[in-house]
Design a protein around this motif. Sequence first.
Motif, mmCIF file in Angstrom:
data_model
loop_
_atom_site.group_PDB
_atom_site.id
_atom_site.type_symbol
_atom_site.label_atom_id
_atom_site.label_comp_id
_atom_site.label_asym_id
_atom_site.label_seq_id
_atom_site.Cartn_x
_atom_site.Cartn_y
_atom_site.Cartn_z
ATOM 1 N N MET A 1 -10.999 -67.414 -23.642
ATOM 2 C CA MET A 1 -11.459 -67.440 -25.026
ATOM 3 C C MET A 1 -10.355 -68.001 -25.911
ATOM 4 N N ASP B 1 -7.863 -68.606 -29.015
ATOM 5 C CA ASP B 1 -7.307 -67.643 -29.955
ATOM 6 C C ASP B 1 -7.379 -68.122 -31.394
ATOM 7 N N ASP C 1 -14.683 -61.954 -32.877
ATOM 8 C CA ASP C 1 -14.630 -60.514 -32.632
ATOM 9 C C ASP C 1 -13.214 -60.160 -32.205
ATOM 10 N N LYS C 2 -12.763 -58.972 -32.591
ATOM 11 C CA LYS C 2 -11.415 -58.549 -32.197
ATOM 12 C C LYS C 2 -11.351 -58.165 -30.727
ATOM 13 N N GLN C 3 -12.512 -57.919 -30.098
ATOM 14 C CA GLN C 3 -12.582 -57.601 -28.678
ATOM 15 C C GLN C 3 -13.263 -58.740 -27.920
ATOM 16 N N PRO C 4 -13.060 -58.811 -26.612
ATOM 17 C CA PRO C 4 -13.825 -59.774 -25.825
ATOM 18 C C PRO C 4 -15.315 -59.457 -25.909
ATOM 19 N N HIS D 1 -17.591 -55.801 -25.208
ATOM 20 C CA HIS D 1 -16.692 -54.682 -24.931
ATOM 21 C C HIS D 1 -16.842 -53.525 -25.913
ATOM 22 N N GLN E 1 -11.208 -64.607 -30.349
ATOM 23 C CA GLN E 1 -10.828 -63.198 -30.397
ATOM 24 C C GLN E 1 -9.860 -62.983 -31.556
ATOM 25 N N GLN E 2 -10.438 -62.626 -32.695
ATOM 26 C CA GLN E 2 -9.679 -62.346 -33.904
ATOM 27 C C GLN E 2 -10.353 -61.204 -34.641
ATOM 28 N N GLU E 3 -9.625 -60.564 -35.524
ATOM 29 C CA GLU E 3 -10.181 -59.493 -36.344
ATOM 30 C C GLU E 3 -10.464 -60.015 -37.749
#
Length: 421
Positions: free
Chosen positions: A1, A3, A39-42, A45, A226-228
């Motif tokens: 994924m 970044d 999403d902060k998670q994969p 998850h 994958q970020q918040e």
Amino acid sequence: MPDNLTTDNADIAVIGAGIIGVACALQLARQGKRVVVIDKQPPGHGASFGNAGHLATEQVFPIADASILKRLPAMLMDPMGPLRLDWKYLPRALPWFSRLLLNLRPAPFQRTVAGLRALNESSLDAWKRLLHSIAHPDLLKEDGSLLVFERAESRPAVEALQARMRQQQVPVDFWSASAVRESAPQLSEQVQGGLFYPRTGHFLDPYQVVCELVSAAKTAGVQFFQQEVQGGQLQAHGVSLITDQGRFTARQVLIACGAHSAKLTTALTGKRVPLDTERGYHLMLPHEQGRLPFAVTSLERKFIMTPMTGGLRLAGTVEFAGLQRPPFMQRAWQLHRLSKGLFRHDLNAEDATPWMGFRPSLPDSLPVIDQVCEGKVLLAFGHQHLGLTQAAVTAEMIVQLASPSANSGVPTMDAYRLGRF
């Protein structure tokens, strides 16, 4: 994924890589949209990883009824009960519970039932279309589900539930004890009978479903990051999002991050949404393949058991304690204790794994599925226990909202509007 978000030319940024966000992203990309998912998670998850796996089309009634008032003291006293309220969370939960009780009055209650029924009636066919489109119809077993009861005195309540279900045109059959044992011979002799729901089913691996949808979405051009997402604001020609790695702009944003959706919704729309979280637990028993032919729920014990490729999943408790408190994993292990006596031979808990996740719940038990802010903000969250069940039909509805001429034949939107709050 990847970044880093390297471009600002997305048509739609989907916030949330759970089952609903991923299904929506895939369907939007198939309409020619340039889609990114953040999403902060994969992917898969969150709650999508550990749900009960039951396609619960029969669940057309709200998550609670007026008897919750009588049960409130027990909720506060019993940490292992099927419905637990952390007393430290009570001050924050009271406004939500107050709104829930108001929605149990006859008129709002009927609106909720109608809204749930409309989604659930469309859910099975929507899932069959979606899984067929990614060449994985095998992930769903359309073989019904069973609610069993063990006490003779429970029979009137079961018959009353059957009557209520039939009033809502939910397919349901009463099974005698012998019929139950014929289909599920490993259940205990003390099972008195049950209700069989033929228009339901179960997923063999909910997480694999998300993974296969992600694969199809990537093939359709969807990018995953994958970020918040920490905030955002509306702009003249789109939406600017603030993440822990910088800013990103898209023409539209879809908020589909489940129990974490309220903050961003308020930031973009100015609307405070009464979204709370029902913390759900499961216990996965890897050595129990083949014990049950389909999902079985216990009326008295108040939990569900779903056969999966990875074993038998026990799930179904509800805990109100917010997003911040650590999991109380004894509740997951309590599920194994609840199963004792329900089978001829006790379930094997060797190598079992516990899990906790957040169910996003609104006090009227209906999700928000809407388009606001002149079309810049799309919303798909608050599906409570029915996120997996309603994901595919929600994706079809979001496509219609994003491109009104693109789809038809999906449930009417009025019951799911943000403006009802």
